[in-house]
Design a protein around this motif. Sequence first.
Motif, PDB file in Angstrom:
ATOM      1  N   VAL A 152      39.900 -11.748   6.729  1.00  0.00           N
ATOM      2  CA  VAL A 152      38.829 -10.795   7.012  1.00  0.00           C
ATOM      3  C   VAL A 152      37.916 -10.680   5.797  1.00  0.00           C
ATOM      4  CG1 VAL A 152      40.349  -9.529   8.555  1.00  0.00           C
ATOM      5  CG2 VAL A 152      40.107  -8.769   6.204  1.00  0.00           C
ATOM      6  N   ASN A 153      36.690 -10.243   6.061  1.00  0.00           N
ATOM      7  CA  ASN A 153      35.689 -10.092   5.006  1.00  0.00           C
ATOM      8  C   ASN A 153      35.211  -8.656   4.988  1.00  0.00           C
ATOM      9  OD1 ASN A 153      33.008 -10.058   3.676  1.00  0.00           O
ATOM     10  ND2 ASN A 153      33.342 -12.272   3.538  1.00  0.00           N
ATOM     11  N   SER A 154      35.369  -8.010   3.832  1.00  0.00           N
ATOM     12  CA  SER A 154      34.917  -6.634   3.667  1.00  0.00           C
ATOM     13  C   SER A 154      33.951  -6.571   2.495  1.00  0.00           C
ATOM     14  CB  SER A 154      36.120  -5.706   3.416  1.00  0.00           C
ATOM     15  OG  SER A 154      35.697  -4.389   3.134  1.00  0.00           O
ATOM     16  N   ASP A 155      32.666  -6.420   2.803  1.00  0.00           N
ATOM     17  CA  ASP A 155      31.628  -6.327   1.765  1.00  0.00           C
ATOM     18  C   ASP A 155      31.683  -7.534   0.829  1.00  0.00           C
ATOM     19  OD1 ASP A 155      30.895  -3.848   2.834  1.00  0.00           O
ATOM     20  OD2 ASP A 155      32.311  -2.783   1.549  1.00  0.00           O
ATOM     21  N   GLY A 156      31.908  -8.705   1.390  1.00  0.00           N
ATOM     22  CA  GLY A 156      31.945  -9.921   0.581  1.00  0.00           C
ATOM     23  C   GLY A 156      33.286 -10.219  -0.045  1.00  0.00           C
ATOM     24  N   LEU A 159      38.744  -1.394   6.637  1.00  0.00           N
ATOM     25  CA  LEU A 159      38.845  -2.581   5.783  1.00  0.00           C
ATOM     26  C   LEU A 159      38.576  -2.235   4.327  1.00  0.00           C
ATOM     27  CD1 LEU A 159      37.090  -5.299   7.997  1.00  0.00           C
ATOM     28  CD2 LEU A 159      39.537  -4.872   7.718  1.00  0.00           C
ATOM     29  N   ARG A 160      37.611  -1.341   4.085  1.00  0.00           N
ATOM     30  CA  ARG A 160      37.317  -0.948   2.703  1.00  0.00           C
ATOM     31  C   ARG A 160      38.511  -0.226   2.065  1.00  0.00           C
ATOM     32  NH1 ARG A 160      32.261   0.817   5.117  1.00  0.00           N
ATOM     33  NH2 ARG A 160      30.646  -0.774   4.749  1.00  0.00           N
ATOM     34  N   VAL A 161      39.159   0.637   2.837  1.00  0.00           N
ATOM     35  CA  VAL A 161      40.322   1.354   2.312  1.00  0.00           C
ATOM     36  C   VAL A 161      41.447   0.372   1.997  1.00  0.00           C
ATOM     37  CG1 VAL A 161      42.080   3.088   2.805  1.00  0.00           C
ATOM     38  CG2 VAL A 161      39.725   3.476   3.535  1.00  0.00           C
ATOM     39  N   LEU A 162      41.658  -0.597   2.879  1.00  0.00           N
ATOM     40  CA  LEU A 162      42.692  -1.602   2.639  1.00  0.00           C
ATOM     41  C   LEU A 162      42.380  -2.418   1.387  1.00  0.00           C
ATOM     42  CD1 LEU A 162      43.308  -2.986   6.250  1.00  0.00           C
ATOM     43  CD2 LEU A 162      44.830  -1.519   4.939  1.00  0.00           C
TER      44      LEU A 162
END
Length: 363
Positions: A201-205, A319-322
């Motif tokens: 997965v991709n979160s903010d790059g 995703l950001r929290v992970l």
Amino acid sequence: MKFLDEAKVYMKSGWGGPGSVSFRREKYIEFGGPNGGNGGRGGDVFIEAVPGLNTLIDYRYKQHFKARRGNPGAGRDMNGANGESVTLKLPVGTQILSEDKETVLADLTEVGQKICLLRGGDGGRGNTAFKTPTNRAPRKSEPGWPGQELWVWLRLKLIADAGLVGLPNAGKSTFLSATSNAKPKIADYEFTTIHPNLGVVNSDGNEFVIADIPGLIEGAHEGKGIGTRFLGHIERTRILLHLIDGSAEKVVESYKVVREELEAYGAGLADKPEVIGINKADALIPEIIDEMIEELREVTDSPIVVLSGISGEGVDKALRVLYSEIDQYRVKEKEEAEAILEAEEKGEAYDAAEEIAKPWSPV
């Protein structure tokens, strides 16, 4: 390709080749003598972690791996050739266990990691090696030394940064398909997922890997449902995303069922940091969501995220929290690796446990 995470195989390294008994018989040579060469070493058995594999299915159809024995020695002091070694190509994350599954013999955690599991037998000495001032013509040689043999279990534990857990139909596969290019099976019935799936997965790059395992039910640690067979695939994860079906009537009970199964399984799963995701928010009204959050707050202090794998609501936040938790581990691992290299350059041994035990003080 069919998924298989456990296989039993037989390994055997090669015997050493026998030494030779031979004497020089050449014209115009006044004194002959022994010239028997040594036997070659038997082949070794290696295991190697290679990229591009995520199953042990190849080892269902072939269970025996034997290295070649060393060639015998010959006259004119010619040593025998070493036997050909055997290398088992395995996915990253494979553990090699003893036959009773009690002892971990090796753990392949990095691509390119290669370990010699069984050494081949040494070759026997030829009669040249037994020549002494008092025994000028020995007629003695050695047979090759035996190799080693072993039955082992191969157990695959997938390498992932985050793991998805929850009851069946909590929306784990939908979440994975919505956040990555993985194509897990999705259907409106329980136990759709019957083997683990990985997705990048991709979160903010920032990229990281999520593992989705089959759903847990009450009594899974006793073998009910699919049991806890696949929980080993999230043992190596940094953090868990615990998805709860928001359309269920009792979210707290759903949460407790999975937590109890994680604790019953052990291996530190219950101690891993987790993020709770109330899934299927697109089918809920705000008042009900607030009630669910209040109920969960009474039993856990973990972060709670409201999301929907279908509509995408709250997915980026989850995703950001992970990733924030995963990034902390990556920074820590990088610092430890740099400390180890620095200690090696100084000729010192780096003790990670000693570093952790040091009292913290502000700069």
